[in-house]
Design a protein around this motif. Sequence first.
Motif, PDB file in Angstrom:
ATOM      1  N   GLU A   1       1.015  -0.875  -0.361  1.00  0.00           N
ATOM      2  CA  GLU A   1      -0.028   0.120   0.427  1.00  0.00           C
ATOM      3  C   GLU A   1       0.728   1.395   0.048  1.00  0.00           C
ATOM      4  O   GLU A   1       2.127   0.787   0.664  1.00  0.00           O
ATOM      5  CB  GLU A   1      -1.084   0.057   1.113  1.00  0.00           C
ATOM      6  CG  GLU A   1      -1.979  -0.830   1.706  1.00  0.00           C
ATOM      7  CD  GLU A   1      -3.039  -1.004   0.073  1.00  0.00           C
ATOM      8  OE1 GLU A   1      -3.036  -0.065  -0.613  1.00  0.00           O
ATOM      9  OE2 GLU A   1      -4.079  -2.025   0.649  1.00  0.00           O
ATOM     10  N   TYR A   2       0.059   1.924  -0.460  1.00  0.00           N
ATOM     11  CA  TYR A   2       1.668   3.417  -0.277  1.00  0.00           C
ATOM     12  C   TYR A   2       1.097   4.835   0.725  1.00  0.00           C
ATOM     13  O   TYR A   2      -0.954   4.557   0.738  1.00  0.00           O
ATOM     14  CB  TYR A   2       1.608   3.999  -1.640  1.00  0.00           C
ATOM     15  CG  TYR A   2       2.214   2.865  -2.965  1.00  0.00           C
ATOM     16  CD1 TYR A   2       3.515   3.460  -2.669  1.00  0.00           C
ATOM     17  CD2 TYR A   2       1.598   2.664  -3.435  1.00  0.00           C
ATOM     18  CE1 TYR A   2       4.369   2.863  -3.431  1.00  0.00           C
ATOM     19  CE2 TYR A   2       2.450   1.267  -4.262  1.00  0.00           C
ATOM     20  CZ  TYR A   2       4.499   2.237  -4.258  1.00  0.00           C
ATOM     21  OH  TYR A   2       4.538   1.316  -5.208  1.00  0.00           O
ATOM     22  N   GLY A   3       1.503   5.372   0.927  1.00  0.00           N
ATOM     23  CA  GLY A   3       1.003   6.495   2.085  1.00  0.00           C
ATOM     24  C   GLY A   3       0.166   7.646   1.397  1.00  0.00           C
ATOM     25  O   GLY A   3      -1.320   7.745   2.507  1.00  0.00           O
TER      26      GLY A   3
ATOM     27  N   ALA B   1      -2.254   0.319  -4.624  1.00  0.00           N
ATOM     28  CA  ALA B   1      -1.838  -0.503  -4.700  1.00  0.00           C
ATOM     29  C   ALA B   1      -0.811  -1.322  -5.486  1.00  0.00           C
ATOM     30  O   ALA B   1      -1.557  -2.050  -6.627  1.00  0.00           O
ATOM     31  CB  ALA B   1      -2.597  -1.888  -2.955  1.00  0.00           C
TER      32      ALA B   1
ATOM     33  N   LYS C   1       3.085  -4.260   3.139  1.00  0.00           N
ATOM     34  CA  LYS C   1       3.920  -2.827   3.377  1.00  0.00           C
ATOM     35  C   LYS C   1       3.553  -1.765   3.162  1.00  0.00           C
ATOM     36  O   LYS C   1       2.785  -1.309   2.450  1.00  0.00           O
ATOM     37  CB  LYS C   1       4.877  -3.497   2.626  1.00  0.00           C
ATOM     38  CG  LYS C   1       6.485  -2.533   2.722  1.00  0.00           C
ATOM     39  CD  LYS C   1       7.520  -3.440   1.983  1.00  0.00           C
ATOM     40  CE  LYS C   1       8.783  -2.975   2.164  1.00  0.00           C
ATOM     41  NZ  LYS C   1       9.334  -3.770   3.524  1.00  0.00           N
ATOM     42  N   LEU C   2       3.735  -0.752   3.856  1.00  0.00           N
ATOM     43  CA  LEU C   2       3.375   0.878   3.377  1.00  0.00           C
ATOM     44  C   LEU C   2       4.347   1.660   2.911  1.00  0.00           C
ATOM     45  O   LEU C   2       5.347   1.871   4.002  1.00  0.00           O
ATOM     46  CB  LEU C   2       2.705   1.185   4.729  1.00  0.00           C
ATOM     47  CG  LEU C   2       1.456   2.512   4.653  1.00  0.00           C
ATOM     48  CD1 LEU C   2       0.326   2.555   3.666  1.00  0.00           C
ATOM     49  CD2 LEU C   2       1.186   2.423   6.579  1.00  0.00           C
TER      50      LEU C   2
ATOM     51  N   GLU D   1       9.282   3.971   4.586  1.00  0.00           N
ATOM     52  CA  GLU D   1       8.169   3.071   4.386  1.00  0.00           C
ATOM     53  C   GLU D   1       8.078   2.176   5.994  1.00  0.00           C
ATOM     54  O   GLU D   1       8.908   2.698   6.539  1.00  0.00           O
ATOM     55  CB  GLU D   1       8.650   1.893   3.718  1.00  0.00           C
ATOM     56  CG  GLU D   1       9.883   0.778   3.924  1.00  0.00           C
ATOM     57  CD  GLU D   1      10.502  -0.313   2.871  1.00  0.00           C
ATOM     58  OE1 GLU D   1      10.086   0.149   1.750  1.00  0.00           O
ATOM     59  OE2 GLU D   1      11.158  -1.024   3.056  1.00  0.00           O
TER      60      GLU D   1
ATOM     61  N   VAL E   1       2.426  -3.717   8.167  1.00  0.00           N
ATOM     62  CA  VAL E   1       1.529  -3.480   9.104  1.00  0.00           C
ATOM     63  C   VAL E   1       0.626  -4.371   8.652  1.00  0.00           C
ATOM     64  O   VAL E   1       0.474  -5.398   8.012  1.00  0.00           O
ATOM     65  CB  VAL E   1       0.068  -1.880   8.362  1.00  0.00           C
ATOM     66  CG1 VAL E   1      -1.078  -1.683   8.938  1.00  0.00           C
ATOM     67  CG2 VAL E   1       1.888  -0.545   7.777  1.00  0.00           C
TER      68      VAL E   1
ATOM     69  N   ILE F   1       2.261  -0.961  13.448  1.00  0.00           N
ATOM     70  CA  ILE F   1       3.274  -0.746  12.008  1.00  0.00           C
ATOM     71  C   ILE F   1       3.807  -1.632  12.664  1.00  0.00           C
ATOM     72  O   ILE F   1       4.802  -1.101  14.346  1.00  0.00           O
ATOM     73  CB  ILE F   1       3.448   0.906  12.199  1.00  0.00           C
ATOM     74  CG1 ILE F   1       3.212   1.445  13.333  1.00  0.00           C
ATOM     75  CG2 ILE F   1       1.861   1.191  10.968  1.00  0.00           C
ATOM     76  CD1 ILE F   1       3.423   2.551  13.238  1.00  0.00           C
TER      77      ILE F   1
ATOM     78  N   LYS G   1       4.300  10.350   8.212  1.00  0.00           N
ATOM     79  CA  LYS G   1       4.021   8.883   8.035  1.00  0.00           C
ATOM     80  C   LYS G   1       2.463   8.554   8.899  1.00  0.00           C
ATOM     81  O   LYS G   1       1.902   7.798   8.312  1.00  0.00           O
ATOM     82  CB  LYS G   1       5.280   8.189   8.428  1.00  0.00           C
ATOM     83  CG  LYS G   1       5.996   8.162   7.538  1.00  0.00           C
ATOM     84  CD  LYS G   1       7.541   7.619   7.219  1.00  0.00           C
ATOM     85  CE  LYS G   1       8.766   7.897   6.062  1.00  0.00           C
ATOM     86  NZ  LYS G   1       8.947   8.984   6.630  1.00  0.00           N
TER      87      LYS G   1
ATOM     88  N   THR H   1      -1.268   7.269   7.783  1.00  0.00           N
ATOM     89  CA  THR H   1      -1.531   5.429   7.964  1.00  0.00           C
ATOM     90  C   THR H   1      -2.915   5.576   9.071  1.00  0.00           C
ATOM     91  O   THR H   1      -3.351   4.649   8.844  1.00  0.00           O
ATOM     92  CB  THR H   1      -0.323   5.112   9.465  1.00  0.00           C
ATOM     93  OG1 THR H   1       1.144   4.985   8.578  1.00  0.00           O
ATOM     94  CG2 THR H   1      -0.721   3.861   9.271  1.00  0.00           C
TER      95      THR H   1
ATOM     96  N   PHE I   1      -5.661   3.833   8.071  1.00  0.00           N
ATOM     97  CA  PHE I   1      -6.375   2.309   8.480  1.00  0.00           C
ATOM     98  C   PHE I   1      -6.071   2.056   9.608  1.00  0.00           C
ATOM     99  O   PHE I   1      -5.637   0.352  10.072  1.00  0.00           O
ATOM    100  CB  PHE I   1      -4.537   1.894   8.017  1.00  0.00           C
ATOM    101  CG  PHE I   1      -4.010   2.462   6.293  1.00  0.00           C
ATOM    102  CD1 PHE I   1      -5.136   0.768   5.027  1.00  0.00           C
ATOM    103  CD2 PHE I   1      -3.131   2.754   6.021  1.00  0.00           C
ATOM    104  CE1 PHE I   1      -4.442   1.356   4.069  1.00  0.00           C
ATOM    105  CE2 PHE I   1      -2.755   2.989   4.857  1.00  0.00           C
ATOM    106  CZ  PHE I   1      -3.023   1.644   3.893  1.00  0.00           C
TER     107      PHE I   1
END
Length: 602
Positions: free
Chosen positions: A429-431, A437, A510-511, A517, A521, A532, A554, A558, A562
């Motif tokens: 996943e991306y922030g 994704a 993974k984020l 990164e 998660v 995390i 970050k 998140t 999430f």
Amino acid sequence: MNEFNAIWEIEERLSTLPRGYISQKRIGGKTRYYLQWKENGKVKSQYIPLELLEETKAQIEERRRLQEQMKEWKVKNGKERFFETNVVICDELDAMTKSVSGLKKRDMYDRILSYLYGKVRNRVCVLYGLRRTGKTTMLLQAIAEMKKEDFVRSAYIKLRMTNSMDQLTRDLDRLYQAGYRYIFLDEVTLMKDFIDCAALLSDVYVPMGMRIVLSGTDSLGFWLASDNELYDRERTFHTTFIPYREYSRLLGIDSIDEYIRYGGTLRAGEVDFDDEDLQEEGIAFRDDESTRRYIDTAICKNIQHSLANLEFGQYFGHLRDLYEANELTGAINRIVEDMNHEFVVRVLTRPFLSHDLRITARNLKRERNPERRMNILNEMDQASVTASLMKILEIRNQEEQKIGITKSHGAQIKKYLEALDLIVSCPIEYGLPDVEAQERVLFTQPGMRYCQAQALVYTLMKDERFQQLDYDTISFVTERLLQEVRGRMLEDIVLLETMKALGKNYKVFKLMFASGEFDMVVLNQKEGRCAIYEIKHSQQCVFEQARHLRDEEKLRLTTPRFGKLAGRYVLYLGQDMDTDDGIRYRNVETFLKNLPTFSFEK
């Protein structure tokens, strides 16, 4: 009574009679009698009460007489007159099961027993997995623990490439007529017509009351059969994935580094890259027990043999040109080495350059200690290093390929690697929520990857420029290379095992952010909470390790996206401890061993 049933009754009777001979000893002025026999190379003895002495003598004499009858029958007729395949029953089977005495059992073992003694209508049991993952051992363990009345009705058959389904079914008919009901078929995928005729086992013999357990080296053959002849006719138990907790329990090894080095199989790997005999195909593939190269036999040969045997090779599809040009092994190896790459086709079509070499070169250049900061890996003859590495790993570069590798090749190879349980996709996943994704390909057998890293170190040590350095520098650079590999592999192991253990209520991923990164998660989708993680291959607790976990930007990206943040963790090789700013350091080996037990609070 036909001759086969007569022989069967003799073997059944032999299984009940004592083995060995009677010896006597003078103890305290009295004569005592003992039954003595050999078991696993050791002489064992059992006291015989005087009132049982004559009966025991008669049983030993009966055994000797029956064995003579069996010997005369075998000389006169030959075993093949009754069995066309390698059928093992009674005394011979009992002797075989001694080899697994005392071995611990895999987690799935009880599921095999559930099949053998449960209600089954028209399904066979399939042990599906790569080499050296305990399939044959579990077959023999199931036989060894049978009650006497079930054991005498059990047969183990190890098939050969020269056998056919016709031969096997004729033997199954003979066994059924003789009262056998538990059949264990090992290496069944070696038969060329197994995939095309497998339904005979589930549709004919299981409804007759037989319980049939199948196992084989070419596990892709089972996958192809389950999609064709065995569709909805099998219970499949997968053996390829051996998590750290199970590996540790089975082998008594509590080191994550040992698991990284050899994990994925229940034997150590090959590391002698200078031994030409190990790389000589004629020697390496002489029989099932020889020291063959695992990656070729367990994966490449597995795929090629299974595809060749399915409807006369009609399912090779896009891979036929690579197979006929003898380049399929190289293509599969290339994917394995660069398993974390986003698109498989890009791995196959770019010139081969070790991922591990590039990462270590970058990190050595950034080394904080100025005395250890160096450009040695960037300055050395990388073309020579890569060429040597390719030779060891048997990977052809793009310019050497006779057949161009296409996107279709890559997609089909990846499909079969997934079918072999060799790779598993983990989401990235991306922030920023508007970024789509992606996936990260995780490898279920870490020992195979580490073997490639060892080959790379071997090559570096022989590079001319590298040899000019002093011993301490060589040692530092090579160990740093392996440290980088172990660190990346530890991340993959934790992601894979957590994802497989926690089930559908959890999402493990993974984020990624624009910079940096979170290594993992864990989101409890039912409770709307997440934790995390940073994953470090280190025994030291260093402030820098948790810098991303402290990064307010970050954290803002998140949660709450999430879920509510339930904890910030560093999984590492040291002792459990908590820092003043709320970072929880937890031992990664303990974390993996406790799975599937999981809690945000612990």
